[in-house]
Each structure stands twice: as structure tokens, then as C-alpha cells.
Design a protein around this motif. Structure first.
Motif, PDB file in Angstrom:
ATOM      1  N   SER A 101       0.760  -1.154   0.094  1.00 34.77           N
ATOM      2  CA  SER A 101      -0.138  -0.083  -0.200  1.00 34.77           C
ATOM      3  C   SER A 101       0.885   1.358  -0.066  1.00 34.77           C
ATOM      4  N   GLU A 102       0.571   2.168  -0.961  1.00 31.22           N
ATOM      5  CA  GLU A 102       1.184   3.454  -0.707  1.00 31.22           C
ATOM      6  C   GLU A 102       0.220   4.547  -0.871  1.00 31.22           C
ATOM      7  N   PHE A 162      -0.964  -2.664  10.726  1.00 28.59           N
ATOM      8  CA  PHE A 162      -0.711  -1.756   9.387  1.00 28.59           C
ATOM      9  C   PHE A 162      -0.049  -0.284   9.841  1.00 28.59           C
ATOM     10  N   SER A 163      -0.113   0.129  10.939  1.00 28.53           N
ATOM     11  CA  SER A 163       0.317   1.421  11.440  1.00 28.53           C
ATOM     12  C   SER A 163       1.929   0.898  11.706  1.00 28.53           C
ATOM     13  N   ALA A 165       3.721  -1.182  10.362  1.00 34.66           N
ATOM     14  CA  ALA A 165       4.489  -1.540   9.136  1.00 34.66           C
ATOM     15  C   ALA A 165       4.845  -0.397   8.504  1.00 34.66           C
ATOM     16  N   THR A 166       4.059   0.496   8.637  1.00 32.27           N
ATOM     17  CA  THR A 166       4.016   1.905   7.821  1.00 32.27           C
ATOM     18  C   THR A 166       5.420   2.872   7.895  1.00 32.27           C
ATOM     19  N   GLU A 167       6.188   2.972   6.670  1.00 33.64           N
ATOM     20  CA  GLU A 167       7.202   4.107   6.889  1.00 33.64           C
ATOM     21  C   GLU A 167       6.757   5.292   5.936  1.00 33.64           C
ATOM     22  N   THR A 179       3.510   1.055   2.997  1.00 35.87           N
ATOM     23  CA  THR A 179       3.058  -0.235   3.886  1.00 35.87           C
ATOM     24  C   THR A 179       3.276  -1.669   2.969  1.00 35.87           C
ATOM     25  N   SER A 180       4.029  -2.654   3.747  1.00 37.21           N
ATOM     26  CA  SER A 180       4.577  -3.742   3.063  1.00 37.21           C
ATOM     27  C   SER A 180       4.153  -4.701   4.141  1.00 37.21           C
ATOM     28  N   LEU A 181       3.147  -5.573   3.739  1.00 37.90           N
ATOM     29  CA  LEU A 181       2.453  -6.831   4.593  1.00 37.90           C
ATOM     30  C   LEU A 181       2.561  -8.145   4.036  1.00 37.90           C
TER      31      LEU A 181
END
Length: 336
Positions: A101-102, A162-163, A165-167, A179-181
Motif C-alpha cells: 500500500s502506498e 498496518f500502522s 509496518a508503515t514507513e 506499507t508492506s505486509l
């Protein structure tokens, strides 16, 4: 009969409701709010599976675009973004290995490094607090089916993952959230969101939260060690190890940290799939089952997984016996 069309050039066809035809024509020569998406377009990728680009203000002004029960969701989402976000581009991509996700957010009149850093910090704080903000609403939902109850109950934990993992990154006028999961995160997030949305349409949020059927079970013990004796229901279907522990953490209201470096040295990954079902089982038995089903590449006893109880910090740590010994930590005895 209800649509107006205009061919602007060889690459552009515009369609709008007939009543807005003049606005469409004026947009050729006058700046329209939608033009604020232009600064974000160079940063998007046409190879992504889905990209949605929108102006939050436009969404709030065009309520007729959405079913009536969707309008509150749109309004709350726009309010959460804040007045300083002018346009948003959200891209999603699914691959065999990950859910990507971007989110690109263009600031309204935000120029200069200091202003963009301020916007970035504000968004970081908002995202970090999103799961906690949503939790009371999820606690008011009372799905009748057990399966739906389990999935919906996991959504705040999913949002927390999600939070975490978000850069965050930034450009001259925009903030980027990447975000990459694991690959299973996509279906889990979609299912959780859809079931939660469906249940929310049946929930009266003006009422107080319903009392659980078993008040004793709902009370969280003071000692973390005692929380491992609490009974929970689990139905893991190829759920990654880290998400399985996120679910358990949500059930016993206790943070569970995973020592990623220790697991790597032991030949484990956070994505080890968990597939089993247990009803009314003590948490320690569920953890023991996860450990038993998670095999590393090194069978030596010191490479086995253990869990550490930290009563001072009120949390749990999943690591290896070797890492625990090196740090002087005593593993919790799960078989007692």
C-alpha cells in the motif's frame, strides 16, 4: 439523456451529469479543485493494481455520489485526514509475496521543509492512534455469528499492525506512507473491513456497549502471567505467526513483542503459517501449539521458541531460548 460529453483532445474524454456541463467547459480554461491532483500524478505507478486519486473537499461537497449510509464514513475519513491535506493518491498492489500500500498526500499550501515535516509528524501521530481511536466502536458491535465476531474483533489489531509496518517519507509538497505486509494481509484486511462495515450499519453507536455474557472472563487479570491462563477461541487459517500473536494480544489486552533478530538467527520467520482451531483453550496452550507448529531450520534446544513475561512493562516477548539466555531472561513455563 442525463450525461454531457466533451472531447478535449485526442487523449481526453470528459463525462459529467448534464446539469454540470458548463462547469465541465469552464474547467478547460479555469483552474478546478481537481487540478490539485496534478502534483501527485508523477509519483504514481500505472503498474499498480489499483490507484484511487481524489480531492477530500470534493468528496464532502458531492454527497449524492454515495449511498446515504456511506456518507458518514466519507465525512469521518475526510475529517481524519485534516484540512491541510488537499489531494490523496492511494495505490494498492497484491503479489504472491506481499500486500503493498502506498498513500501520497499533497499538502494544501504546504511549502518548505519545515511545513512538510510538520504535516508528516501530524499524520504519524494520527496513524499511530487510529487503532485505539477505533477500538471503542468495535467494542460496541455485537455480531451474532462466532466467525464474524472473531474477524471483526481482530480489525483493530490489524490496523495496529498496518500502522507499525508503515514507513513515512516526504517530498517538497507531499507525504508518502508506504506499507508492506505478508500476502495474506490483503484478504484479511478486506474481509475484516467488509464485515465491520456490514455490522456497523446494524449497530446503534449511541447506546452503551453491551455487557459480555461472562463478566469474569472479560476482566483482565492484573498479572501478565495470569493472562496466559485466560481462555480464548482461535481459528487460524494460514495466519502468519506475527498476526496470530497480534490476535492473542488483542484478546488478552497485552502487547506481545516478537524478537525478529532472534527468530532469524534461529531459522524462523514472522510469516510461518498457523493453521489450527481451538475453542475455550488457555492462552498458554495456544502459544504452545504455535511453538510446536513453527519449526526452524536448526533443531538444537537453544534455538527453540520461548515466551518471556515482563510484569514490570506489562507485556510479553516471543524470542528464542538462546537469545533469552544471552539477555538473562527467564522463559515462562508453558507446560505447567
Amino acid at each position: 439523456e442525463q450525461r454531457a460529453y466533451m472531447i478535449v483532445d485526442q487523449r481526453t474524454l470528459v463525462v459529467c451529469p448534464k446539469s454540470q456541463a458548463q462547469e465541465m467547459v469552464d474547467a478547460v480554461t479555469q483552474r478546478h479543485p481537481a487540478e490539485a491532483i496534478d502534483p501527485l500524478l508523477p509519483f504514481t505507478d500505472r503498474d499498480r493494481h489499483l490507484t484511487a486519486i481524489f480531492n477530500p473537499q470534493t468528496l464532502t461537497l458531492q454527497e449524492t455520489w454515495f449511498p446515504q449510509n456511506v456518507v458518514p464514513l466519507i465525512q469521518n475519513s475526510v475529517e481524519w485526514l485534516g484540512d491541510e491535506v488537499e489531494t490523496v493518491a492511494w495505490s494498492i498492489h497484491l503479489s504472491p509475496d506481499e500486500f503493498f500500500s502506498e498513500i501520497l498526500l499533497h499538502g494544501k499550501g504546504v511549502t518548505g521543509k519545515k511545513a512538510i515535516l510538520k504535516l508528516e509528524n501530524e499524520l504519524q501521530e494520527k496513524l499511530a492512534g487510529l487503532a485505539e481511536h477505533l477500538l471503542p466502536y468495535f467494542q460496541q458491535m455485537n455480531p451474532q455469528e462466532k466467525g464474524k465476531r472473531m474477524v471483526i474483533g481482530r480489525v483493530p489489531a490489524m490496523m495496529e499492525v498496518f500502522s507499525m509496518a508503515t514507513e513515512f517519507h516526504h517530498g517538497p509538497e507531499h507525504v508518502q506512507l508506504v506499507t508492506s505486509l505478508p500476502d495474506v494481509a490483503g484478504p484479511n484486511l478486506v474481509l475484516g473491513a467488509m464485515l465491520s462495515w456490514e455490522e456497523s450499519t446494524r449497530t446503534d453507536f449511541t447506546k452503551s456497549r453491551p455487557v459480555p455474557a461472562d463478566p469474569k472472563q472479560s476482566k483482565i487479570p492484573e498479572l501478565v502471567a495470569d493472562r496466559l491462563q485466560m481462555r480464548i477461541d482461535v481459528d487460524f487459517r494460514r495466519m502468519p505467526l506475527n498476526e496470530a500473536f497480534d490476535f492473542i494480544a488483542g484478546e488478552i489486552k497485552t502487547p506481545i513483542e516478537i524478537d525478529g533478530d532472534a527468530l532469524k538467527l534461529g531459522g524462523f520467520t514472522k510469516n510461518i503459517a498457523q493453521t489450527f482451531k481451538m475453542d475455550g483453550a488457555p492462552v498458554k496452550d495456544v502459544v504452545l501449539k504455535i511453538f510446536a507448529d513453527s519449526k526452524g531450520i536448526d533443531p538444537k534446544p537453544e534455538k527453540t521458541l520461548v515466551i518471556i513475561v515482563d510484569e514490570a512493562r506489562k507485556n510479553l516477548l516471543v524470542t528464542t531460548l538462546a537469545a533469552a539466555s544471552a539477555s538473562g531472561l527467564k522463559p515462562f513455563e508453558l507446560t505447567k
